[in-house]
Design a protein around this motif. Sequence first.
Motif, PDB file in Angstrom:
ATOM      1  N   UNK A  49       1.839  -8.876   5.059  1.00 50.37           N
ATOM      2  CA  UNK A  49       1.457  -7.460   4.359  1.00 50.37           C
ATOM      3  C   UNK A  49       2.220  -6.963   3.610  1.00 50.37           C
ATOM      4  N   UNK A  50       3.079  -7.545   3.136  1.00 47.73           N
ATOM      5  CA  UNK A  50       4.126  -7.205   2.024  1.00 47.73           C
ATOM      6  C   UNK A  50       2.722  -6.926   0.596  1.00 47.73           C
ATOM      7  N   UNK A  51       1.929  -8.049   0.492  1.00 46.83           N
ATOM      8  CA  UNK A  51       0.699  -7.964  -0.913  1.00 46.83           C
ATOM      9  C   UNK A  51      -0.211  -6.761  -0.088  1.00 46.83           C
ATOM     10  N   UNK A  52      -0.151  -5.543   0.489  1.00 44.41           N
ATOM     11  CA  UNK A  52      -0.873  -4.700   0.924  1.00 44.41           C
ATOM     12  C   UNK A  52      -0.531  -3.656   0.394  1.00 44.41           C
ATOM     13  N   UNK A  53      -0.181  -3.404  -0.739  1.00 44.26           N
ATOM     14  CA  UNK A  53       0.345  -2.322  -1.829  1.00 44.26           C
ATOM     15  C   UNK A  53       0.307  -2.009  -2.584  1.00 44.26           C
ATOM     16  N   UNK A  54       0.495  -1.289  -3.695  1.00 47.98           N
ATOM     17  CA  UNK A  54       0.433  -1.371  -4.532  1.00 47.98           C
ATOM     18  C   UNK A  54      -1.211  -1.548  -5.363  1.00 47.98           C
ATOM     19  N   UNK A  55      -0.810  -2.193  -6.821  1.00 45.74           N
ATOM     20  CA  UNK A  55      -1.843  -2.385  -7.185  1.00 45.74           C
ATOM     21  C   UNK A  55      -2.151  -3.598  -8.421  1.00 45.74           C
TER      22      UNK A  55
END
Length: 64
Positions: A49-55
């Motif tokens: 889930x930590x990879x589901x933010x940012x760009x």
Amino acid sequence: MAVLYMPNGVNTSKWSPEGQGRDFQLSPTLSPLQDLKSEILVASNLWNAGADTGDGHYVKSPVF
């Protein structure tokens, strides 16, 4: 243990094996591992889930 990182993704229709448990069929991409089939585990449907933010990759790489 071998972990593969593919920042540009993979063609999942050619990567993921068919079936589950010991009766799975290797995909075309994994077919060179046929002699090792009884010794490998292909984990799938994993999600961080930590990879589901940012760009962009600057967010994805650190969570790997």
